[in-house]
Design a protein around this motif. Structure first.
Motif, PDB file in Angstrom:
ATOM      1  N   THR A  39       0.858  -1.182   0.000  1.00 50.36           N
ATOM      2  CA  THR A  39       0.000   0.000   0.000  1.00 50.36           C
ATOM      3  C   THR A  39       0.894   1.231   0.000  1.00 50.36           C
ATOM      4  O   THR A  39       1.828   1.331   0.803  1.00 50.36           O
ATOM      5  N   VAL A  40       0.605   2.149  -0.916  1.00 46.25           N
ATOM      6  CA  VAL A  40       1.351   3.400  -0.993  1.00 46.25           C
ATOM      7  C   VAL A  40       0.372   4.568  -0.982  1.00 46.25           C
ATOM      8  O   VAL A  40      -0.785   4.430  -1.374  1.00 46.25           O
ATOM      9  N   ALA A  41       0.867   5.714  -0.531  1.00 46.47           N
ATOM     10  CA  ALA A  41       0.103   6.955  -0.642  1.00 46.47           C
ATOM     11  C   ALA A  41       0.177   7.408  -2.094  1.00 46.47           C
ATOM     12  O   ALA A  41       1.057   6.970  -2.845  1.00 46.47           O
ATOM     13  N   GLY A  42      -0.713   8.287  -2.477  1.00 45.04           N
ATOM     14  CA  GLY A  42      -0.683   8.835  -3.829  1.00 45.04           C
ATOM     15  C   GLY A  42       0.614   9.551  -4.133  1.00 45.04           C
ATOM     16  O   GLY A  42       0.975   9.720  -5.292  1.00 45.04           O
ATOM     17  N   THR A  43       1.333   9.937  -3.110  1.00 45.23           N
ATOM     18  CA  THR A  43       2.625  10.585  -3.274  1.00 45.23           C
ATOM     19  C   THR A  43       3.746   9.580  -3.518  1.00 45.23           C
ATOM     20  O   THR A  43       4.873   9.953  -3.774  1.00 45.23           O
ATOM     21  N   GLY A  44       3.426   8.278  -3.417  1.00 50.35           N
ATOM     22  CA  GLY A  44       4.418   7.243  -3.633  1.00 50.35           C
ATOM     23  C   GLY A  44       5.029   6.693  -2.358  1.00 50.35           C
ATOM     24  O   GLY A  44       5.758   5.716  -2.385  1.00 50.35           O
ATOM     25  N   GLU A  45       4.717   7.302  -1.223  1.00 48.45           N
ATOM     26  CA  GLU A  45       5.268   6.858   0.060  1.00 48.45           C
ATOM     27  C   GLU A  45       4.706   5.491   0.428  1.00 48.45           C
ATOM     28  O   GLU A  45       3.498   5.294   0.439  1.00 48.45           O
ATOM     29  N   LEU A  46       5.589   4.537   0.724  1.00 44.11           N
ATOM     30  CA  LEU A  46       5.174   3.198   1.121  1.00 44.11           C
ATOM     31  C   LEU A  46       4.512   3.268   2.491  1.00 44.11           C
ATOM     32  O   LEU A  46       5.082   3.767   3.451  1.00 44.11           O
ATOM     33  N   LYS A  47       3.280   2.761   2.572  1.00 38.47           N
ATOM     34  CA  LYS A  47       2.518   2.804   3.818  1.00 38.47           C
ATOM     35  C   LYS A  47       2.478   1.456   4.524  1.00 38.47           C
ATOM     36  O   LYS A  47       2.376   1.399   5.739  1.00 38.47           O
ATOM     37  N   GLY A  48       2.508   0.362   3.766  1.00 34.17           N
ATOM     38  CA  GLY A  48       2.425  -0.934   4.415  1.00 34.17           C
ATOM     39  C   GLY A  48       2.625  -2.089   3.457  1.00 34.17           C
ATOM     40  O   GLY A  48       2.481  -1.942   2.253  1.00 34.17           O
ATOM     41  N   ILE A  49       2.966  -3.221   4.037  1.00 31.48           N
ATOM     42  CA  ILE A  49       3.141  -4.473   3.302  1.00 31.48           C
ATOM     43  C   ILE A  49       2.350  -5.548   4.039  1.00 31.48           C
ATOM     44  O   ILE A  49       2.453  -5.666   5.261  1.00 31.48           O
ATOM     45  N   LYS A  50       1.574  -6.322   3.314  1.00 28.50           N
ATOM     46  CA  LYS A  50       0.861  -7.472   3.873  1.00 28.50           C
ATOM     47  C   LYS A  50       1.385  -8.711   3.156  1.00 28.50           C
ATOM     48  O   LYS A  50       1.465  -8.736   1.923  1.00 28.50           O
ATOM     49  N   ILE A  51       1.739  -9.719   3.941  1.00 25.83           N
ATOM     50  CA  ILE A  51       2.258 -10.959   3.372  1.00 25.83           C
ATOM     51  C   ILE A  51       1.406 -12.112   3.880  1.00 25.83           C
ATOM     52  O   ILE A  51       1.298 -12.325   5.095  1.00 25.83           O
ATOM     53  N   ASP A  52       0.806 -12.833   2.948  1.00 24.28           N
ATOM     54  CA  ASP A  52       0.031 -14.019   3.287  1.00 24.28           C
ATOM     55  C   ASP A  52       1.006 -15.071   3.826  1.00 24.28           C
ATOM     56  O   ASP A  52       2.069 -15.293   3.231  1.00 24.28           O
TER      57      ASP A  52
END
Length: 102
Positions: A39-52
């Motif tokens: 998940t990234v912000a519209g500015t490109g900043e990485l907000k999160g990673i989800k790993i199954d």
């Protein structure tokens, strides 16, 4: 001159509005059929990673690393497309003002 100043102020407001929308937007990118989601912000900043948990194989960490990179790339591309969509019309209108970079 007054009209040109009003146009510049209007474009400045449009840019500020577009930047605010980009900052609030959240975009996602996936890889491995949804095993990894970035998940990234519209500015490109990485907000999160989800790993199954199914993607976690201690014997094959390299594949998981590749999936993370692919998901982040996918999300960043979505952010770039949104930026073009939001900023393109505003930036295109500034070309007539002779402003560098637009």
């Amino acid at each position: 001159m007054q009209q040109m100043l009003k146009q510049a102020q209007k474009m400045q407001q449009q840019i500020a509005n577009a930047q605010a929308e980009l900052a609030e937007a959240e975009l996602t990118g996936t890889a491995g059929g949804g095993l990894v989601t970035a998940t990234v912000a519209g500015t490109g900043e990485l907000k999160g990673i989800k790993i199954d948990p199914k993607a976690v194989d201690p014997e094959d960490v390299e594949t998981l690393e590749d999936l993370v990179v692919a998901a982040v790339h996918n999300a960043a591309e979505a952010a770039r497309e949104l930026t073009e969509k939001k900023m393109g019309p505003v930036a295109g209108g500034m070309g007539g003002l002779g402003l560098p970079g637009f």
